[in-house]
Design a protein around this motif. Structure first.
Motif, PDB file in Angstrom:
ATOM      1  N   LEU A 161      -2.614  15.271  39.504  1.00 10.46           N
ATOM      2  CA  LEU A 161      -2.176  13.951  39.949  1.00 10.46           C
ATOM      3  C   LEU A 161      -3.342  13.150  40.517  1.00 10.46           C
ATOM      4  O   LEU A 161      -3.487  11.954  40.239  1.00 10.46           O
ATOM      5  CB  LEU A 161      -1.076  14.093  41.004  1.00 10.46           C
ATOM      6  N   LEU A 162      -4.174  13.792  41.324  1.00 10.68           N
ATOM      7  CA  LEU A 162      -5.344  13.120  41.870  1.00 10.68           C
ATOM      8  C   LEU A 162      -6.277  12.665  40.754  1.00 10.68           C
ATOM      9  O   LEU A 162      -6.772  11.535  40.757  1.00 10.68           O
ATOM     10  CB  LEU A 162      -6.104  14.059  42.821  1.00 10.68           C
ATOM     11  N   ARG A 163      -6.508  13.563  39.808  1.00 15.84           N
ATOM     12  CA  ARG A 163      -7.439  13.261  38.711  1.00 15.84           C
ATOM     13  C   ARG A 163      -6.966  12.065  37.884  1.00 15.84           C
ATOM     14  O   ARG A 163      -7.763  11.207  37.504  1.00 15.84           O
ATOM     15  CB  ARG A 163      -7.593  14.494  37.814  1.00 15.84           C
ATOM     16  N   GLU A 164      -5.666  12.012  37.604  1.00 22.74           N
ATOM     17  CA  GLU A 164      -5.138  10.979  36.728  1.00 22.74           C
ATOM     18  C   GLU A 164      -4.791   9.681  37.459  1.00 22.74           C
ATOM     19  O   GLU A 164      -4.447   8.677  36.812  1.00 22.74           O
ATOM     20  CB  GLU A 164      -3.905  11.504  35.999  1.00 22.74           C
ATOM     21  N   ASN A 165      -4.869   9.699  38.793  1.00 23.41           N
ATOM     22  CA  ASN A 165      -4.526   8.496  39.558  1.00 23.41           C
ATOM     23  C   ASN A 165      -5.612   8.134  40.570  1.00 23.41           C
ATOM     24  O   ASN A 165      -5.319   7.541  41.620  1.00 23.41           O
ATOM     25  CB  ASN A 165      -3.189   8.701  40.283  1.00 23.41           C
ATOM     26  N   ARG A 166      -6.854   8.452  40.227  1.00 18.42           N
ATOM     27  CA  ARG A 166      -7.958   8.177  41.160  1.00 18.42           C
ATOM     28  C   ARG A 166      -8.080   6.687  41.480  1.00 18.42           C
ATOM     29  O   ARG A 166      -8.538   6.319  42.564  1.00 18.42           O
ATOM     30  CB  ARG A 166      -9.288   8.683  40.586  1.00 18.42           C
ATOM     31  N   GLN A 167      -7.676   5.843  40.546  1.00 23.05           N
ATOM     32  CA  GLN A 167      -7.817   4.396  40.755  1.00 23.05           C
ATOM     33  C   GLN A 167      -6.935   3.883  41.886  1.00 23.05           C
ATOM     34  O   GLN A 167      -7.160   2.781  42.399  1.00 23.05           O
ATOM     35  CB  GLN A 167      -7.500   3.627  39.464  1.00 23.05           C
ATOM     36  N   TYR A 168      -5.935   4.671  42.282  1.00 19.82           N
ATOM     37  CA  TYR A 168      -5.054   4.244  43.359  1.00 19.82           C
ATOM     38  C   TYR A 168      -5.471   4.798  44.723  1.00 19.82           C
ATOM     39  O   TYR A 168      -4.807   4.543  45.728  1.00 19.82           O
ATOM     40  CB  TYR A 168      -3.618   4.667  43.051  1.00 19.82           C
ATOM     41  N   LEU A 169      -6.556   5.557  44.758  1.00 18.64           N
ATOM     42  CA  LEU A 169      -7.063   6.103  46.012  1.00 18.64           C
ATOM     43  C   LEU A 169      -8.044   5.125  46.646  1.00 18.64           C
ATOM     44  O   LEU A 169      -8.702   4.351  45.949  1.00 18.64           O
ATOM     45  CB  LEU A 169      -7.762   7.449  45.771  1.00 18.64           C
ATOM     46  N   ASP A 170      -8.155   5.168  47.950  1.00 17.46           N
ATOM     47  CA  ASP A 170      -9.155   4.375  48.682  1.00 17.46           C
ATOM     48  C   ASP A 170     -10.173   5.346  49.267  1.00 17.46           C
ATOM     49  O   ASP A 170      -9.949   5.949  50.314  1.00 17.46           O
ATOM     50  CB  ASP A 170      -8.488   3.566  49.785  1.00 17.46           C
ATOM     51  N   ASN A 207      -8.558   6.636  52.821  1.00 22.80           N
ATOM     52  CA  ASN A 207      -8.461   5.572  53.815  1.00 22.80           C
ATOM     53  C   ASN A 207      -7.069   4.961  53.904  1.00 22.80           C
ATOM     54  O   ASN A 207      -6.835   4.068  54.708  1.00 22.80           O
ATOM     55  CB  ASN A 207      -9.487   4.471  53.499  1.00 22.80           C
ATOM     56  N   GLN A 208      -6.130   5.445  53.086  1.00 24.54           N
ATOM     57  CA  GLN A 208      -4.741   5.020  53.199  1.00 24.54           C
ATOM     58  C   GLN A 208      -3.894   6.074  53.902  1.00 24.54           C
ATOM     59  O   GLN A 208      -2.740   5.842  54.213  1.00 24.54           O
ATOM     60  CB  GLN A 208      -4.148   4.779  51.805  1.00 24.54           C
ATOM     61  N   LEU A 249       1.660  11.070  47.170  1.00 23.76           N
ATOM     62  CA  LEU A 249       0.816  10.365  46.208  1.00 23.76           C
ATOM     63  C   LEU A 249       1.655   9.631  45.173  1.00 23.76           C
ATOM     64  O   LEU A 249       1.382   8.464  44.849  1.00 23.76           O
ATOM     65  CB  LEU A 249      -0.121  11.356  45.518  1.00 23.76           C
ATOM     66  N   LEU A 250       2.692  10.276  44.645  1.00 21.52           N
ATOM     67  CA  LEU A 250       3.522   9.640  43.622  1.00 21.52           C
ATOM     68  C   LEU A 250       4.268   8.426  44.176  1.00 21.52           C
ATOM     69  O   LEU A 250       4.487   7.438  43.462  1.00 21.52           O
ATOM     70  CB  LEU A 250       4.513  10.650  43.044  1.00 21.52           C
ATOM     71  N   ARG A 251       4.661   8.486  45.430  1.00 20.81           N
ATOM     72  CA  ARG A 251       5.299   7.323  46.053  1.00 20.81           C
ATOM     73  C   ARG A 251       4.319   6.149  46.127  1.00 20.81           C
ATOM     74  O   ARG A 251       4.679   4.996  45.858  1.00 20.81           O
ATOM     75  CB  ARG A 251       5.783   7.684  47.455  1.00 20.81           C
ATOM     76  N   LYS A 252       3.076   6.439  46.488  1.00 21.90           N
ATOM     77  CA  LYS A 252       2.052   5.395  46.564  1.00 21.90           C
ATOM     78  C   LYS A 252       1.778   4.817  45.182  1.00 21.90           C
ATOM     79  O   LYS A 252       1.656   3.590  45.034  1.00 21.90           O
ATOM     80  CB  LYS A 252       0.773   5.977  47.155  1.00 21.90           C
ATOM     81  N   VAL A 253       1.671   5.678  44.177  1.00 19.44           N
ATOM     82  CA  VAL A 253       1.438   5.207  42.815  1.00 19.44           C
ATOM     83  C   VAL A 253       2.594   4.327  42.352  1.00 19.44           C
ATOM     84  O   VAL A 253       2.391   3.265  41.731  1.00 19.44           O
ATOM     85  CB  VAL A 253       1.264   6.403  41.848  1.00 19.44           C
ATOM     86  N   ALA A 254       3.827   4.719  42.672  1.00 17.15           N
ATOM     87  CA  ALA A 254       5.005   3.959  42.268  1.00 17.15           C
ATOM     88  C   ALA A 254       4.987   2.547  42.875  1.00 17.15           C
ATOM     89  O   ALA A 254       5.313   1.564  42.216  1.00 17.15           O
ATOM     90  CB  ALA A 254       6.282   4.678  42.681  1.00 17.15           C
ATOM     91  N   LYS A 255       4.570   2.447  44.138  1.00 15.54           N
ATOM     92  CA  LYS A 255       4.498   1.150  44.798  1.00 15.54           C
ATOM     93  C   LYS A 255       3.435   0.261  44.168  1.00 15.54           C
ATOM     94  O   LYS A 255       3.627  -0.941  43.992  1.00 15.54           O
ATOM     95  CB  LYS A 255       4.199   1.334  46.294  1.00 15.54           C
TER      96      LYS A 255
END
Length: 277
Positions: free
Chosen positions: A84-93, A132-133, A267-273
Motif C-alpha cells: 500500500l505504501l509503495r503504490e500510494n507514495r504520492q499521497y504521503l507527506d 507529516n500527516q 492509509l486507505l482512509r487517507k487515500v480515499a479522501k
C-alpha cells in the motif's frame, strides 16, 4: 470500516491461499470484514458476531481466527501494508517524519512483555515512524516493556528504515523529528549513515556530551520540531482500534499483524479522501 471494493482491490490480492489446510467456504472479503471488526471493537474472538458478516455459510469464530492466524504466519498483513505504501507514495507527506515509542499495557502476559514502572503494569514497547500527516510508515519489533526507547536502537532503527526502503521510500535527505528520549550518539550516527537529517530534542542529561562533541548532528531546530505533534495524532488513531489500546494477544506476531492491519486502514482512509471527486 472499509468498503468491500477497497478490501477487494487492496487487501484480497495480497492474502496467501495455501495448498494445504481447508479453504474458506465464504468470500474472502467477508472474512476480512470480520477480522477488521475485531480489530476495531477489541471484542474477544469468541464474542465475534459472525452472523453479521457472512451471507451464506456462517463461519464460527474459530474458523475466522484460523484464517487470521494463517495469514499472520505468512506475514500477509505486513506485506499488504508495504505494498500500500509503495503504490500510494504520492499521497504521503515526507517533508518531515516523526519517530516515537509507545508502551501498551499487556493484560495476558506473553512474548515481549515486562513490568514498566512508569505505567505501573506490564507493557510492550514498539517504535513507530509517521509522515507529516500522522500516517504510520513503519514499526519495529516490539520489545519487553521494561526497556527504554533506546534499547537495541541500532537494530530497531534499521528495521524501521528497511521497511521504508521496501516500500520504495528513499531515505536520503529525509528530515526526522524525535523527542529527548532518543537523544543519543548511536541514533544520530544511524541516521547519518542512512542520509537522514535527525532533529532530536537535546536531553539535559546529555548536555555535557553534546557540548564536548560540537558537531553538526547536535544541531536542533526548535521551530521544525514543533511539527512533531503529528505523532500524537498517529497514537490517537492507533488507539481508536480497541484491539490495540490494551494488548491481549499472547504471541508477538499477532500483535504486530494487528498493527499493520490498522496502519493499512489509516492509509486507505487517507487515500480515499484524497481521491474523492
Amino acid at each position: 470500516m472499509l468498503s468491500k471494493n477497497t478490501i477487494e482491490k487492496w487487501i484480497i490480492p495480497n492474502l496467501s491461499i495455501g495448498s494445504r489446510g481447508f479453504e474458506p467456504k465464504v468470500p474472502l472479503v467477508e472474512l476480512v470484514e470480520a477480522i477488521l471488526y475485531r480489530l476495531k471493537t477489541g471484542c474477544q474472538w469468541r464474542e465475534l458476531p459472525t452472523e453479521k458478516f457472512f451471507r451464506g455459510t456462517i463461519l464460527s469464530w474459530n474458523s475466522v481466527y484460523y484464517h487470521f492466524n494463517k495469514w499472520n504466519k505468512a506475514s500477509c498483513w505486513q506485506k499488504i501494508f508495504v505494498n500500500l505504501l509503495r503504490e500510494n507514495r504520492q499521497y504521503l507527506d515526507l517533508s518531515r517524519l516523526s519517530l516515537d515509542g509507545s508502551h501498551t499495557p499487556s493484560k495476558n502476559g506473553g512474548e515481549s512483555v515486562a513490568y514498566q514502572g512508569r505505567k505501573s503494569c506490564k507493557t510492550t514497547n514498539a517504535l513507530f515512524i509517521a509522515d507529516n500527516q500522522g500516517i504510520p510508515l513503519s514499526m519495529s519489533t516490539p520489545q519487553d516493556g521494561n526497556h527504554h526507547d533506546l534499547y537495541e536502537i541500532n537494530v530497531l532503527f534499521n528495521e524501521l528504515c528497511d521497511m521504508l526502503k521496501d516500500a520504495g521510500i528513499s531515505l536520503d535527505g529525509l528530515f526526522l523529528n524525535a523527542d529527548s528520549g532518543f537523544d543519543s550518539r548511536e541514533l544520530k550516527e544511524a541516521c547519518s549513515k542512512e542520509g537522514i537529517i535527525a532533529n532530536i530534542k537535546p536531553n539535559p542529561r546529555n548536555k555535557q556530551e553534546n557540548k564536548v562533541a560540537e558537531i553538526a548532528d547536535n544541531m536542533f531546530d526548535d521551530e521544525l520540531y514543533k511539527g512533531r505533534y503529528v505523532i500524537e495524532r498517529t497514537n490517537a488513531w492507533i488507539d481508536s482500534f480497541k484491539a490495540l489500546l490494551i494488548r491481549f494477544e499472547f504471541l508477538v506476531q499477532n500483535w504486530i499483524s494487528l498493527h499493520f492491519m490498522a496502519f493499512s486502514v489509516i492509509l486507505l482512509r487517507k487515500v480515499a479522501k484524497k481521491t474523492k471527486v
